[in-house]
Write an enzyme that holds these catalytic residues in place. Structure first.
Site, PDB file in Angstrom:
ATOM      1  CE  LYS A  52      -9.788  -1.714   5.810  1.00  0.00           C
ATOM      2  NZ  LYS A  52      -8.412  -1.524   5.317  1.00  0.00           N
ATOM      3  CD  GLN A  96      -7.458  -0.098   2.065  1.00  0.00           C
ATOM      4  OE1 GLN A  96      -7.704   0.142   3.237  1.00  0.00           O
ATOM      5  NE2 GLN A  96      -7.439  -1.334   1.596  1.00  0.00           N
ATOM      6  CG  ASP A 119      -3.589  -1.140   8.331  1.00  0.00           C
ATOM      7  OD1 ASP A 119      -4.522  -1.938   8.516  1.00  0.00           O
ATOM      8  OD2 ASP A 119      -3.568  -0.311   7.406  1.00  0.00           O
TER       9      ASP A 119
HETATM   10  N1  GUN Z   1      -4.845  -3.388   1.405  1.00  0.00           N
HETATM   11  C1  GUN Z   1      -5.249  -4.667   1.504  1.00  0.00           C
HETATM   12  N2  GUN Z   1      -5.428  -5.019   2.798  1.00  0.00           N
HETATM   13  C2  GUN Z   1      -5.117  -3.919   3.524  1.00  0.00           C
HETATM   14  C3  GUN Z   1      -5.102  -3.645   4.921  1.00  0.00           C
HETATM   15  O1  GUN Z   1      -5.387  -4.495   5.781  1.00  0.00           O
HETATM   16  N3  GUN Z   1      -4.734  -2.396   5.281  1.00  0.00           N
HETATM   17  C4  GUN Z   1      -4.397  -1.450   4.364  1.00  0.00           C
HETATM   18  N4  GUN Z   1      -4.033  -0.248   4.814  1.00  0.00           N
HETATM   19  N5  GUN Z   1      -4.383  -1.666   3.074  1.00  0.00           N
HETATM   20  C5  GUN Z   1      -4.741  -2.895   2.658  1.00  0.00           C
END
Ligand code: GUN
Length: 290
Positions: A52, A96, A119
């Site tokens: 990311k 995350q 998100d």
């Molecule tokens: N863990 C697995 N997928 C995601 C996501 O799209 N965002 C976040 N913050 N954590 C995750």
């Protein structure tokens, strides 16, 4: 059968985003800034966060990675959230998941300012998505809809079967595909681990979205001839044919299913790259205003 090349589409969208950021910078506007918070040292989370942050840099965004040990308390993490909420330089941030077991994910997610929740996990934003108000769409489902749009795959009036009911993928996917939009407007069926005779449903799917997290769960006998198959799963399985000793596979048994499909996403290179691009799109939205 046509392959849906998520890697190629993601690269195209990243170029579009990079062009827009260049224009914004030339006009003296603020550079979008994403912060990713990583708690503990879960291997998969480290990989996702690194991807990311790298993607942000590629399109000219500012990005910051904040790392904390798994011994951080819930109170301390709530203080981090408060600080990020107040920091005017931060347009959006992600926490995350998963968080360590002693921290309530719900409490943390609820504390995130919905305007910075790129998100789209905060209940305010989930509610806006369900009612069709402008908001941040969850990254994976938004990326899948974008693939359908860019490949001009007709969905109106078709039957979309979603396997999986997670808050991150299955549930928002079912909501988006049922909405009155050009690349949606489907009749949607949601299947999950308790669904009986799941094949009875999957065989009716014009569009099958598989997000249950089991390697090679969907086999050729479960798929209708001509279906569009979208594979959200990603698993490392041991392999003697690769140097690394493993290979990546999805929730779909690609080799046997692909010949039956009109379109299919590969793993890797299908849905995965689009998830990151959606996060970038949300961060740009956060910077410009919804
Ligand atoms: N863990 C697995 N997928 C995601 C996501 O799209 N965002 C976040 N913050 N954590 C995750």
């Amino acid at each position: 059968m046509e392959l849906i090349d998520g890697k190629k589409i993601a690269a195209e969208i990243k170029q579009e985003l990079a062009d827009e950021v260049s224009r914004m910078k030339a006009e003296g506007k603020k550079t979008p800034h994403l912060v990713a918070v990583l708690v503990g040292n879960d291997g998969a989370s480290e990989t996702y966060v690194a991807s990311k942050v790298k993607a942000c840099r590629e399109v000219g965004f500012k990005s910051t990675e904040l790392r904390y040990g798994s011994d951080i308390t819930e109170e301390q993490l709530l203080e981090v959230v408060e600080k990020l909420n107040k920091d005017a330089d931060v347009d959006g941030y992600i926490m995350q998941l998963p968080l360590p077991a002693h921290i309530s994910e719900e409490k943390i997610l609820m504390a995130i300012d919905p305007d910075k929740d790129v998100d789209g996990f905060h209940p305010c934003n989930v509610g806006k998505m369900v009612t069709g108000l402008p908001t941040y769409l969850p990254a994976t489902p938004a990326g899948i809809v974008e693939l359908l749009r860019r490949y001009r795959i007709e969905t109106r009036g078709k039957h979309c079967v979603v396997i999986g009911r997670s808050n991150i993928v299955g549930t928002p996917m079912a909501v988006l595909m049922s909405r009155k939009d050009e690349y949606a407007d489907c009749t949607v069926t949601m299947c999950h681990s308790r669904t009986r005779n799941i094949k009875d449903f999957t065989l009716q799917a014009d569009i099958l979205v598989v997000a249950l997290g089991k390697p090679h769960f969907v086999t050729a006998d479960m798929v209708k001839e001509g279906a569009v198959v979208i594979d959200v799963g990603i698993h490392r399985i041991p392999s003697e044919q690769t140097k690394s000793g493993f290979r990546l596979v999805g929730d779909v048994d690609y080799e046997t299913v692909a010949p039956k499909c009109s379109y299919i996403t590969p793993v890797p290179g299908g849905v995965g790259p689009m998830t990151i691009v959606s996060l970038l799109q949300n961060t740009l939205k956060a910077c410009k205003g919804l």
